[in-house]
Design a protein around this motif. Structure first.
Motif, PDB file in Angstrom:
ATOM      1  N   ARG A 142       0.847  -1.193   0.000  1.00 20.95           N
ATOM      2  CA  ARG A 142       0.000   0.000   0.000  1.00 20.95           C
ATOM      3  C   ARG A 142       0.880   1.239   0.000  1.00 20.95           C
ATOM      4  N   ALA A 143       0.465   2.213  -0.810  1.00 19.25           N
ATOM      5  CA  ALA A 143       1.184   3.486  -0.858  1.00 19.25           C
ATOM      6  C   ALA A 143       0.266   4.525  -1.490  1.00 19.25           C
ATOM      7  N   PRO A 144       0.360   5.785  -1.077  1.00 17.68           N
ATOM      8  CA  PRO A 144      -0.507   6.849  -1.637  1.00 17.68           C
ATOM      9  C   PRO A 144       0.025   7.336  -2.981  1.00 17.68           C
ATOM     10  N   LEU A 145      -0.350   6.654  -4.034  1.00 19.77           N
ATOM     11  CA  LEU A 145       0.213   6.925  -5.358  1.00 19.77           C
ATOM     12  C   LEU A 145      -0.843   7.266  -6.403  1.00 19.77           C
ATOM     13  N   ASP A 146      -2.077   7.568  -5.983  1.00 21.32           N
ATOM     14  CA  ASP A 146      -3.151   7.782  -6.948  1.00 21.32           C
ATOM     15  C   ASP A 146      -2.886   8.948  -7.887  1.00 21.32           C
ATOM     16  N   GLU A 147      -2.069   9.899  -7.461  1.00 16.63           N
ATOM     17  CA  GLU A 147      -1.819  11.056  -8.325  1.00 16.63           C
ATOM     18  C   GLU A 147      -1.132  10.658  -9.634  1.00 16.63           C
ATOM     19  N   TYR A 148      -0.514   9.487  -9.659  1.00 18.50           N
ATOM     20  CA  TYR A 148       0.188   9.048 -10.868  1.00 18.50           C
ATOM     21  C   TYR A 148      -0.709   8.238 -11.807  1.00 18.50           C
ATOM     22  N   LEU A 149      -2.004   8.203 -11.488  1.00 19.84           N
ATOM     23  CA  LEU A 149      -2.951   7.450 -12.313  1.00 19.84           C
ATOM     24  C   LEU A 149      -3.900   8.361 -13.077  1.00 19.84           C
ATOM     25  N   ALA A 192      11.025   1.197  -8.063  1.00 20.31           N
ATOM     26  CA  ALA A 192       9.944   1.222  -9.047  1.00 20.31           C
ATOM     27  C   ALA A 192       9.129   2.503  -8.955  1.00 20.31           C
ATOM     28  N   ILE A 193       8.915   2.983  -7.736  1.00 22.84           N
ATOM     29  CA  ILE A 193       8.162   4.227  -7.568  1.00 22.84           C
ATOM     30  C   ILE A 193       8.989   5.420  -8.038  1.00 22.84           C
ATOM     31  N   GLY A 194      10.262   5.435  -7.675  1.00 22.77           N
ATOM     32  CA  GLY A 194      11.118   6.547  -8.057  1.00 22.77           C
ATOM     33  C   GLY A 194      11.211   7.638  -7.011  1.00 22.77           C
ATOM     34  N   ARG A 195      10.755   7.374  -5.804  1.00 29.50           N
ATOM     35  CA  ARG A 195      10.881   8.319  -4.691  1.00 29.50           C
ATOM     36  C   ARG A 195      10.837   7.534  -3.383  1.00 29.50           C
ATOM     37  N   ASP A 196      11.436   8.100  -2.342  1.00 32.18           N
ATOM     38  CA  ASP A 196      11.545   7.371  -1.086  1.00 32.18           C
ATOM     39  C   ASP A 196      10.959   8.137   0.098  1.00 32.18           C
ATOM     40  N   ASP A 197      10.108   9.119  -0.199  1.00 30.07           N
ATOM     41  CA  ASP A 197       9.551   9.946   0.862  1.00 30.07           C
ATOM     42  C   ASP A 197       8.084   9.654   1.157  1.00 30.07           C
ATOM     43  N   LEU A 198       7.601   8.483   0.713  1.00 26.08           N
ATOM     44  CA  LEU A 198       6.208   8.110   0.934  1.00 26.08           C
ATOM     45  C   LEU A 198       6.132   6.888   1.841  1.00 26.08           C
ATOM     46  N   PRO A 199       5.072   6.795   2.661  1.00 22.31           N
ATOM     47  CA  PRO A 199       4.901   5.585   3.484  1.00 22.31           C
ATOM     48  C   PRO A 199       4.535   4.395   2.614  1.00 22.31           C
ATOM     49  N   VAL A 200       5.229   3.289   2.786  1.00 22.40           N
ATOM     50  CA  VAL A 200       4.984   2.064   2.027  1.00 22.40           C
ATOM     51  C   VAL A 200       4.747   0.931   3.022  1.00 22.40           C
ATOM     52  N   GLU A 201       3.596   0.274   2.901  1.00 18.37           N
ATOM     53  CA  GLU A 201       3.269  -0.865   3.761  1.00 18.37           C
ATOM     54  C   GLU A 201       3.279  -2.141   2.926  1.00 18.37           C
ATOM     55  N   ILE A 202       4.185  -3.050   3.228  1.00 20.16           N
ATOM     56  CA  ILE A 202       4.206  -4.339   2.534  1.00 20.16           C
ATOM     57  C   ILE A 202       3.118  -5.220   3.137  1.00 20.16           C
ATOM     58  N   VAL A 203       2.208  -5.713   2.287  1.00 21.16           N
ATOM     59  CA  VAL A 203       1.066  -6.508   2.751  1.00 21.16           C
ATOM     60  C   VAL A 203       1.376  -7.995   2.715  1.00 21.16           C
ATOM     61  N   THR A 204       1.831  -8.482   1.582  1.00 27.06           N
ATOM     62  CA  THR A 204       2.135  -9.907   1.439  1.00 27.06           C
ATOM     63  C   THR A 204       2.981 -10.104   0.189  1.00 27.06           C
ATOM     64  N   THR A 205       3.469 -11.304   0.031  1.00 31.54           N
ATOM     65  CA  THR A 205       4.251 -11.651  -1.158  1.00 31.54           C
ATOM     66  C   THR A 205       3.629 -12.879  -1.813  1.00 31.54           C
ATOM     67  N   GLY A 206       4.052 -13.142  -3.054  1.00 30.72           N
ATOM     68  CA  GLY A 206       3.523 -14.300  -3.755  1.00 30.72           C
ATOM     69  C   GLY A 206       4.534 -14.864  -4.730  1.00 30.72           C
ATOM     70  N   ARG A 207       4.285 -16.079  -5.164  1.00 27.91           N
ATOM     71  CA  ARG A 207       5.099 -16.723  -6.196  1.00 27.91           C
ATOM     72  C   ARG A 207       4.144 -17.273  -7.235  1.00 27.91           C
ATOM     73  N   TRP A 208       4.324 -16.887  -8.481  1.00 23.70           N
ATOM     74  CA  TRP A 208       3.347 -17.147  -9.524  1.00 23.70           C
ATOM     75  C   TRP A 208       3.949 -18.001 -10.633  1.00 23.70           C
ATOM     76  N   THR A 209       3.293 -19.096 -10.934  1.00 24.57           N
ATOM     77  CA  THR A 209       3.669 -19.916 -12.073  1.00 24.57           C
ATOM     78  C   THR A 209       2.785 -19.526 -13.246  1.00 24.57           C
ATOM     79  N   ILE A 210       3.386 -19.041 -14.303  1.00 26.70           N
ATOM     80  CA  ILE A 210       2.648 -18.632 -15.496  1.00 26.70           C
ATOM     81  C   ILE A 210       2.661 -19.797 -16.479  1.00 26.70           C
ATOM     82  N   SER A 211       1.485 -20.276 -16.802  1.00 25.50           N
ATOM     83  CA  SER A 211       1.384 -21.388 -17.744  1.00 25.50           C
ATOM     84  C   SER A 211       0.099 -21.240 -18.538  1.00 25.50           C
TER      85      SER A 211
END
Length: 494
Positions: free
Chosen positions: A198-205, A249-268
């Motif tokens: 989670r991060a407050p990034l809506d302005e870039y959309l 990836a965001i290109g800035r380090d002054d925003l709060p970032v909350e890591i929620v979870t991780t995943g591993r994806w098999t694409i087939s």
């Protein structure tokens, strides 16, 4: 315990199957091994066609409108970072021509999978479905009269006896493996890691771009609700590394970032070589594993599997149709899955790094959503000379295609006339009399032209909203013509 249909798997396809069956009055039980939905949202962006199916069961009004319906999220760009320089925009498929034709009364649904599944579950329960989370099927066996399954929740294993089993147990599908059903397709392609944050990034959309290929990092996209996912190469990452990748990836380090979870994806990519065996039916990823695509050919196709199967099971269970009607599930849905597999690899969806693209004509996404053709014994007049999909206005009410949408009064579409049973659409007293004799509901509409009919013609629409048969004009004996068509396409018991 006994149930008419046992559904194994509580993802989108399985929960949709329970919902559509319960809505049709079928006694249905669903077992799902997990206690709830995955913490990783996975799919987002359900098509208007899915919206139509949820509209019929009374769920559409409770869903948030999709920003994707206005183009949000489906544009993708290569960039240095989210806030950095943007380079070329890359299209998942060639931009479609702008059309003034309105194809549906519904819009896309912009809900993440982890929020859509509880909505489907709650509605299914409201309609009478018995949904058992944290319950695993240990084994099953089928005979001529039904399926016996051994399941286990928090306590001791117990037995469920069902008339039919719907296996929506994922792309690894233990049910499919047990039945020995093989698959065809591209197969395994690659594996990716992901981090949800989670991060407050809506302005870039604000410009409507929601997908970013970040040079030297990975693929960044948003769920439109404050949550973002970053797809990375397949290796182990500790939390400091993940946070560094996110900030890069965001290109800035002054925003709060909350890591929620991780995943591993098999694409087939693979499609089962048959969708049923005896009294067991495959649906969703168990039937077809399709990589993520702008066309929404994964989750949406699985939901439509469930929709197609539900009315057929209901008709057989209530004695209206012979069991042979169930054979049309494989005949209708497997070619659609195969077509979707083909179209994914005909597009530049980012998957062709794993092989050569399919050298086939691209089919417009509106044709794939609203204009696929069913050929089966439940359709009269869909010959092999017809294409597998095209736009609704090109089909013009062709049997084997979804009935066309047109407004018949404010807020009411032709599609709202269907899905509760067989319907004869016409505008002539002889057809009304014929419908009464056949026991088919008659709906008079004036816009017969969109069904490809003259003023004296008629179309017979199935309980899933697909055209089963039509008579472009008035035959000498309308009642006999309708009775023959209805008996044949419905596998009627009369």
């Amino acid at each position: 315990m006994k149930t008419s249909v046992l559904v194994v798997g509580g993802g989108l396809a399985g929960t949709s199957a329970a919902l559509f069956l319960a809505w049709r009055g079928v006694d249905v039980t669903l077992v799902e091994k997990h206690p709830g939905s995955s913490p990783h949202p996975r799919a987002i962006g359900f098509t208007a066609r899915t919206g139509e199916m949820l509209r019929a069961v009374g769920l559409e009004a409770g869903l948030p409108a999709s920003r994707m319906a206005k183009g949000f999220g489906i544009r993708r760009v290569r960039c240095a970072s989210l806030v950095g320089e943007r380079f070329e925009e890359t299209f998942w498929s060639p931009p479609g021509e702008v059309s003034e034709i309105e194809y549906s009364p519904s819009t896309g649904v912009g809900v993440a999978q982890d929020r859509m599944e509880p909505l489907l579950r709650d509605k299914a329960r409201e309609l009478g479905a018995d949904i058992r989370m944290s319950t695993r099927m240990l084994e099953f066996a089928q005979d001529d009269d039904g399926v016996t399954a051994i399941v286990q929740g928090d306590g001791e294993p117990y037995e469920i006896r069902a008339g039919y089993l719907v296996a929506a147990d994922g792309h690894r599908s233990p049910v499919r493996e047990h039945l020995g059903i093989t698959r065809s397709g591209r197969g395994y392609m690659h594996t990716s890691r992901s981090v949800l944050f989670r991060a407050p990034l809506d302005e870039y959309l604000k410009d409507g771009i929601g997908q970013f290929i970040v040079d030297g990092v990975g693929f960044l996209t948003t769920y439109g609700d404050g949550r973002w996912v970053l797809m990375l190469d397949d290796r182990e990452y500790d939390e400091p590394e993940l946070r560094q990748k996110i900030l890069q990836a965001i290109g800035r380090d002054d925003l709060p970032v909350e890591i929620v979870t991780t995943g591993r994806w098999t694409i087939s990519a693979a499609v089962a070589d048959r969708f049923s065996q005896g009294r067991v039916f495959l649906a969703g990823d168990a039937a077809h594993t399709l990589p993520p695509s702008r066309g929404g050919f994964g989750a949406n196709v699985g939901i439509e599997d469930a929709h197609n199967l539900a009315w057929k099971l209901a008709a057989v269970l209530n004695g209206e149709s012979r069991p042979s009607l169930l054979d049309t599930y494989d005949a209708e849905r497997r070619p659609v899955a195969t077509l979707c597999h083909q179209q994914i690899f005909a597009r530049n969806d980012g998957h062709n790094r794993d092989g050569e693209p399919e050298d086939v004509p691209l089919i417009d996404n509106n044709a794939m959503h609203y204009g696929v053709l069913y050929r089966s014994d439940a359709v009269l007049g869909a010959g092999p000379e017809l294409p597998p999909a095209q736009l609704p206005e090109q089909w013009n009410g062709q049997p084997g295609t979804r009935a066309p949408h047109v407004w018949i009064e404010p807020g009411k579409s032709t599609l709202d006339l269907f899905q509760r049973g067989w319907v004869l659409v016409a505008d002539h007293p002889q057809w009304e009399e014929a419908a009464q004799q056949a026991g088919v509901r008659y709906e008079r509409i004036e816009r017969l032209d969109v069904f490809g009919l003259s003023a004296k013609g008629a179309s017979l629409v199935r309980p899933d909203g697909y055209v089963a048969w039509r008579s472009a004009d008035l035959p000498d004996d309308p009642a006999a013509a309708l009775e023959t068509a209805f008996s044949s396409s419905s596998a009627g018991t009369r």
